[in-house]
Structures are given as structure tokens and as C-alpha cells.
Design a protein around this motif. Structure first.
Motif, PDB file in Angstrom:
ATOM      1  N   LEU A 231      11.746  -6.458  -4.417  1.00  0.00           N
ATOM      2  CA  LEU A 231      12.817  -5.877  -4.344  1.00  0.00           C
ATOM      3  C   LEU A 231      13.177  -5.343  -5.783  1.00  0.00           C
ATOM      4  O   LEU A 231      13.503  -6.167  -6.547  1.00  0.00           O
ATOM      5  N   ALA A 232      12.906  -4.207  -6.123  1.00  0.00           N
ATOM      6  CA  ALA A 232      12.447  -3.744  -7.465  1.00  0.00           C
ATOM      7  C   ALA A 232      13.708  -3.861  -8.262  1.00  0.00           C
ATOM      8  O   ALA A 232      13.852  -4.120  -9.328  1.00  0.00           O
ATOM      9  N   ARG A 233      14.888  -3.132  -7.833  1.00  0.00           N
ATOM     10  CA  ARG A 233      16.133  -3.226  -8.507  1.00  0.00           C
ATOM     11  C   ARG A 233      16.758  -4.646  -8.566  1.00  0.00           C
ATOM     12  O   ARG A 233      17.430  -5.031  -9.477  1.00  0.00           O
ATOM     13  N   SER A 234      16.693  -5.510  -7.564  1.00  0.00           N
ATOM     14  CA  SER A 234      17.152  -6.745  -7.670  1.00  0.00           C
ATOM     15  C   SER A 234      16.200  -7.890  -8.225  1.00  0.00           C
ATOM     16  O   SER A 234      16.574  -9.040  -8.692  1.00  0.00           O
ATOM     17  N   ASP A 272      13.801   3.721   0.169  1.00  0.00           N
ATOM     18  CA  ASP A 272      12.425   4.258  -0.597  1.00  0.00           C
ATOM     19  C   ASP A 272      11.624   3.177  -0.790  1.00  0.00           C
ATOM     20  O   ASP A 272      11.857   2.113  -1.234  1.00  0.00           O
ATOM     21  N   VAL A 273      10.429   3.561  -0.709  1.00  0.00           N
ATOM     22  CA  VAL A 273       9.053   2.910  -0.896  1.00  0.00           C
ATOM     23  C   VAL A 273       8.651   3.263  -2.123  1.00  0.00           C
ATOM     24  O   VAL A 273       7.936   4.277  -2.295  1.00  0.00           O
ATOM     25  N   LEU A 274       8.439   2.324  -2.995  1.00  0.00           N
ATOM     26  CA  LEU A 274       7.913   2.560  -4.269  1.00  0.00           C
ATOM     27  C   LEU A 274       6.222   2.327  -4.432  1.00  0.00           C
ATOM     28  O   LEU A 274       5.645   2.954  -5.266  1.00  0.00           O
ATOM     29  N   GLU A 275       5.780   1.079  -3.760  1.00  0.00           N
ATOM     30  CA  GLU A 275       4.566   0.715  -3.655  1.00  0.00           C
ATOM     31  C   GLU A 275       4.239   0.292  -2.580  1.00  0.00           C
ATOM     32  O   GLU A 275       5.203  -0.229  -1.572  1.00  0.00           O
ATOM     33  N   GLY A 276       2.949   0.452  -1.866  1.00  0.00           N
ATOM     34  CA  GLY A 276       2.466   0.007  -0.560  1.00  0.00           C
ATOM     35  C   GLY A 276       2.694   0.788   0.433  1.00  0.00           C
ATOM     36  O   GLY A 276       3.128   2.068   0.585  1.00  0.00           O
ATOM     37  N   GLU A 277       1.987   0.302   1.729  1.00  0.00           N
ATOM     38  CA  GLU A 277       1.760   1.387   2.838  1.00  0.00           C
ATOM     39  C   GLU A 277       2.704   0.947   3.940  1.00  0.00           C
ATOM     40  O   GLU A 277       2.198  -0.030   4.661  1.00  0.00           O
ATOM     41  N   CYS A 299      14.686  -1.927   9.377  1.00  0.00           N
ATOM     42  CA  CYS A 299      15.150  -2.733  10.382  1.00  0.00           C
ATOM     43  C   CYS A 299      13.713  -2.902  11.335  1.00  0.00           C
ATOM     44  O   CYS A 299      13.897  -3.868  12.330  1.00  0.00           O
ATOM     45  N   VAL A 300      13.031  -2.228  11.603  1.00  0.00           N
ATOM     46  CA  VAL A 300      11.708  -2.241  12.512  1.00  0.00           C
ATOM     47  C   VAL A 300      10.356  -2.175  11.678  1.00  0.00           C
ATOM     48  O   VAL A 300       9.525  -2.603  12.280  1.00  0.00           O
ATOM     49  N   SER A 301      10.381  -1.199  10.782  1.00  0.00           N
ATOM     50  CA  SER A 301       9.022  -1.075  10.346  1.00  0.00           C
ATOM     51  C   SER A 301       8.422  -1.915   9.475  1.00  0.00           C
ATOM     52  O   SER A 301       9.261  -2.811   8.801  1.00  0.00           O
ATOM     53  N   ARG A 302       7.295  -2.393   9.488  1.00  0.00           N
ATOM     54  CA  ARG A 302       6.557  -3.445   8.641  1.00  0.00           C
ATOM     55  C   ARG A 302       5.453  -2.940   7.565  1.00  0.00           C
ATOM     56  O   ARG A 302       5.674  -1.684   6.979  1.00  0.00           O
ATOM     57  N   CYS A 303       4.544  -3.600   7.114  1.00  0.00           N
ATOM     58  CA  CYS A 303       3.485  -3.330   6.011  1.00  0.00           C
ATOM     59  C   CYS A 303       2.350  -3.269   6.657  1.00  0.00           C
ATOM     60  O   CYS A 303       1.948  -4.310   7.290  1.00  0.00           O
ATOM     61  N   ARG A 304       1.407  -2.275   6.404  1.00  0.00           N
ATOM     62  CA  ARG A 304       0.044  -2.221   6.712  1.00  0.00           C
ATOM     63  C   ARG A 304      -0.905  -2.948   5.743  1.00  0.00           C
ATOM     64  O   ARG A 304      -2.015  -3.216   6.048  1.00  0.00           O
ATOM     65  N   GLY A 305      -0.282  -3.655   4.724  1.00  0.00           N
ATOM     66  CA  GLY A 305      -1.092  -4.421   3.869  1.00  0.00           C
ATOM     67  C   GLY A 305      -0.545  -5.772   3.537  1.00  0.00           C
ATOM     68  O   GLY A 305       0.245  -6.258   4.521  1.00  0.00           O
ATOM     69  N   ARG A 306      -0.508  -6.344   2.623  1.00  0.00           N
ATOM     70  CA  ARG A 306      -0.119  -7.344   2.053  1.00  0.00           C
ATOM     71  C   ARG A 306       1.381  -7.414   1.146  1.00  0.00           C
ATOM     72  O   ARG A 306       1.932  -8.408   1.200  1.00  0.00           O
ATOM     73  N   ARG A 307       1.629  -6.360   0.689  1.00  0.00           N
ATOM     74  CA  ARG A 307       2.900  -6.124  -0.319  1.00  0.00           C
ATOM     75  C   ARG A 307       3.463  -4.686  -0.158  1.00  0.00           C
ATOM     76  O   ARG A 307       2.824  -3.760  -0.085  1.00  0.00           O
ATOM     77  N   LEU A 308       4.781  -4.738  -0.346  1.00  0.00           N
ATOM     78  CA  LEU A 308       5.650  -3.498  -0.337  1.00  0.00           C
ATOM     79  C   LEU A 308       6.406  -3.804  -1.506  1.00  0.00           C
ATOM     80  O   LEU A 308       6.887  -4.770  -1.855  1.00  0.00           O
ATOM     81  N   VAL A 309       6.922  -2.576  -2.231  1.00  0.00           N
ATOM     82  CA  VAL A 309       7.765  -2.619  -3.335  1.00  0.00           C
ATOM     83  C   VAL A 309       8.565  -1.501  -2.805  1.00  0.00           C
ATOM     84  O   VAL A 309       8.500  -0.594  -2.700  1.00  0.00           O
ATOM     85  N   LEU A 310      10.074  -2.106  -2.664  1.00  0.00           N
ATOM     86  CA  LEU A 310      11.127  -1.434  -2.402  1.00  0.00           C
ATOM     87  C   LEU A 310      12.309  -1.049  -3.174  1.00  0.00           C
ATOM     88  O   LEU A 310      12.174  -2.020  -4.097  1.00  0.00           O
ATOM     89  N   ASP A 311      12.792   0.098  -3.198  1.00  0.00           N
ATOM     90  CA  ASP A 311      13.938   0.407  -4.303  1.00  0.00           C
ATOM     91  C   ASP A 311      15.343  -0.339  -3.647  1.00  0.00           C
ATOM     92  O   ASP A 311      16.150   0.358  -3.413  1.00  0.00           O
ATOM     93  N   LEU A 312      15.283  -1.493  -3.861  1.00  0.00           N
ATOM     94  CA  LEU A 312      16.322  -2.294  -3.346  1.00  0.00           C
ATOM     95  C   LEU A 312      16.794  -3.455  -4.407  1.00  0.00           C
ATOM     96  O   LEU A 312      15.813  -3.837  -5.342  1.00  0.00           O
TER      97      LEU A 312
END
Length: 312
Positions: A231-234, A272-277, A299-312
Motif C-alpha cells: 500500500l504505497a501511500r500508507s 489504481d495499480v502502480l506495479e504488478g499484474e 473486492c474480487v480481483s486478485r494478482c497474477r503474480g506474487r506482488r501488487l503495489v496499489l495507490d492506497l
């Protein structure tokens, strides 16, 4: 983006069809309501922590009231029953919005297809297409003529509107509408899942815009393995184990995020997704938006890899 939120008052209450209630909502002090565009919906709070989304189906230029229409759902979770049974004239209800994931894009021609209560977001689109001087037609189906809302209002458009109740003419005949679609045409469809699936199967790529009231069946190939979300902002990192949503993980970390339906249909939790798929499992984003991977519904979508970076 900060959404308008207020307690509005029921100004008018009318029967739009068998089992369909039309409500006009106004500000208690007569203040003008925010502008909106065809395809927009609002969140209606129907109980503690319980919200439902209803399309605005009145005149976008009229800021005195917002009109919604609600189908009483016998097997629903209580939202429609609350609206039908509790929201009498002068009753107050908290709303949030408007929000729009079903915008009417500019086009020379439109073909509209509506099923049942799916007429609600389409109705203001017809007026907008008319005002723009576009060529358009509407195919509108329902169980019976008496169950189809706003049929009387549609009469002013003459033979550009085809009313096709199932008990009179069977299932909607999509061939005349979707076969040999001229270049420069966009198709807009809203209604029950089977209708949307049939239209999607028949429509040429790139011209269809849909709005779903129910989640779309998950596509094969998705995975429920765990991953981490930064969670990039937090400045926090949370683990999302199998069987748990990103939204749940973020809320457990005490990070504030707007959400509503938790089914991937309303768009409230789009992030917003900053990194990851992202592994998209919603019924809101277009194919182009999914391919870009710049936002996701957590609420429903997930990650196709091991890591996501979100604008939260």
C-alpha cells in the motif's frame, strides 16, 4: 475523488410497472443536486453497512431531483424490499454518488438492448442520442408488458423502439439488431446475465458496452494462490491468502477504502495499480481497461503474480 454524499428526501413515489417502484429524491433544503451523465448510478444506504446501487433514469439536466427505479426482488437480500416498503414520500435516505462506469460514448449510431429493469440506465441515453442527432434504435424485452417499466415514456420515440414482452413474442430476437452492424455503431446493453451473455456472443469485438447487475461467472485460468499487496501511500504491506479478498486484507490493516457491493459490479472500490499484474474478476472494467492493468476492483480481483503495489 470525493463523492457527493447527503441525506435526501423522497419527493415522489410512483408505480413504474408491476413490481417496479420509481422514486424521485430531492435535497431537504432544495439545494441543487450534482450533475450526472447517462449511465450513472448512485449508492443508496438501505441499512447499517448495507448499500445498493441504482441507475439514475431521469433527466440529467434537471438538478432538483434524482430519479431511480427499483425492482422488488423476491429472492433478494432486502435492499429492494426496504425501498418498496420503507421509503414513503417525505422519508429520508442517505445516498452517495453519482458514479459512472457505463458512459455513453460519442458515436454516429447506437443500438440499445435492454432487458427488464436494465432499461433504467438506457433511458437517459436515448434522450442524449436523440439530442446529439445520432441514429439509434432500442430493443426492449421483459417477462410481460405490464412488468416493463417506462413503456409509456418510450412511446414518444415511435418505431425506433421495439417492445418485445416474452409472453407475446418469445425470447428477444437479437439477429435484426446485431447482425450486419454498420461501421460507426456502438451497442449498449443492460439486463439479466443470460441476455448480456447472448449479446456478447453475437457482437463484433470492440463495439459493445454492457452494465451487469450481477457478477459475471469467473473466467477459467484464474488462481486463488496467496500474494502480497504493498500500500504505497500508507507505507504498509499486507498478505492476501487464498480465499480472502484484497479488500478484506486492506480493511484488516485499518486502511480506509470506499467499497459497496463486494461483488465486482458497482465500481466503488476501483483502485489504481502502480506495479504488478491484476487478475481481473469484475464486471465493470472494459477489455481495454483490463489489458492496460492500471486499475482493479479490489473486492474480487486478485494478482497474477506474487506482488501488487496499489495507490492506497
Amino acid at each position: 475523488m470525493t463523492l457527493y454524499e447527503a441525506e435526501l428526501v423522497v419527493d415522489r413515489r410512483e408505480t413504474a410497472a408491476d413490481g417496479v417502484l420509481s422514486l424521485a429524491l430531492r435535497h431537504p433544503l432544495g439545494e441543487p443536486l450534482p450533475v450526472w451523465e447517462p449511465g450513472a448510478h448512485i449508492d443508496v444506504v438501505v441499512g447499517p453497512g448495507l448499500e445498493r446501487q441504482y441507475s439514475l433514469c431521469g433527466d440529467p439536466a434537471g438538478r432538483a431531483v434524482w430519479r431511480i427505479a427499483v425492482l422488488r426482488e423476491a429472492g433478494g437480500r432486502g435492499g429492494s424490499a426496504y425501498v418498496h416498503d420503507e421509503l414513503e414520500v417525505d422519508a429520508k435516505v442517505r445516498v452517495r454518488g453519482p458514479r459512472n462506469h457505463f458512459r455513453l460514448e460519442p458515436a454516429a449510431r447506437y443500438r440499445f438492448v435492454a432487458g427488464g429493469i436494465g432499461i433504467t440506465p438506457i433511458l437517459p441515453m436515448l434522450a442524449a442520442a436523440e439530442q446529439a442527432g445520432a441514429e439509434w434504435s432500442l430493443l426492449y424485452g421483459g417477462r410481460t408488458r405490464n412488468s416493463m417499466a417506462f413503456v409509456g415514456e418510450l412511446g414518444r420515440y415511435g418505431d425506433r423502439v421495439t417492445i418485445a414482452p416474452e409472453d407475446e413474442s418469445g425470447l428477444l430476437d437479437l439477429a435484426p439488431v446485431l447482425d450486419d452492424v454498420p461501421e460507426g455503431t456502438l451497442v449498449y446493453c443492460c439486463g439479466p446475465g443470460p441476455l448480456l451473455d447472448a449479446v456478447e456472443a453475437r457482437c463484433p469485438a470492440g463495439i459493445l458496452r454492457v452494465e451487469r447487475f450481477r457478477p459475471k461467472e469467473a473466467e477459467p485460468g484464474g488462481t486463488d494462490t496467496g500474494f502480497e499487496v504493498v500500500l504505497a501511500r500508507s507505507g504498509r504491506t499486507v498478505a492476501v491468502p487464498p480465499g480472502r479478498s484484497v479488500l478484506d486484507a486492506v480493511r484488516t490493516a485499518a486502511v480506509e477504502v470506499l467499497y459497496s457491493c463486494t461483488e465486482g459490479t458497482c465500481g466503488t472500490c476501483e483502485t489504481d495499480v502502480l506495479e504488478g499484474e491484476p487478475d481481473h474478476r469484475d464486471a465493470v472494467l472494459t477489455d481495454e481497461e483490463r489489458a492496460a492493468g492500471e486499475t482493479m476492483l479490489i473486492c474480487v480481483s486478485r494478482c497474477r503474480g506474487r506482488r501488487l503495489v496499489l495507490d492506497l
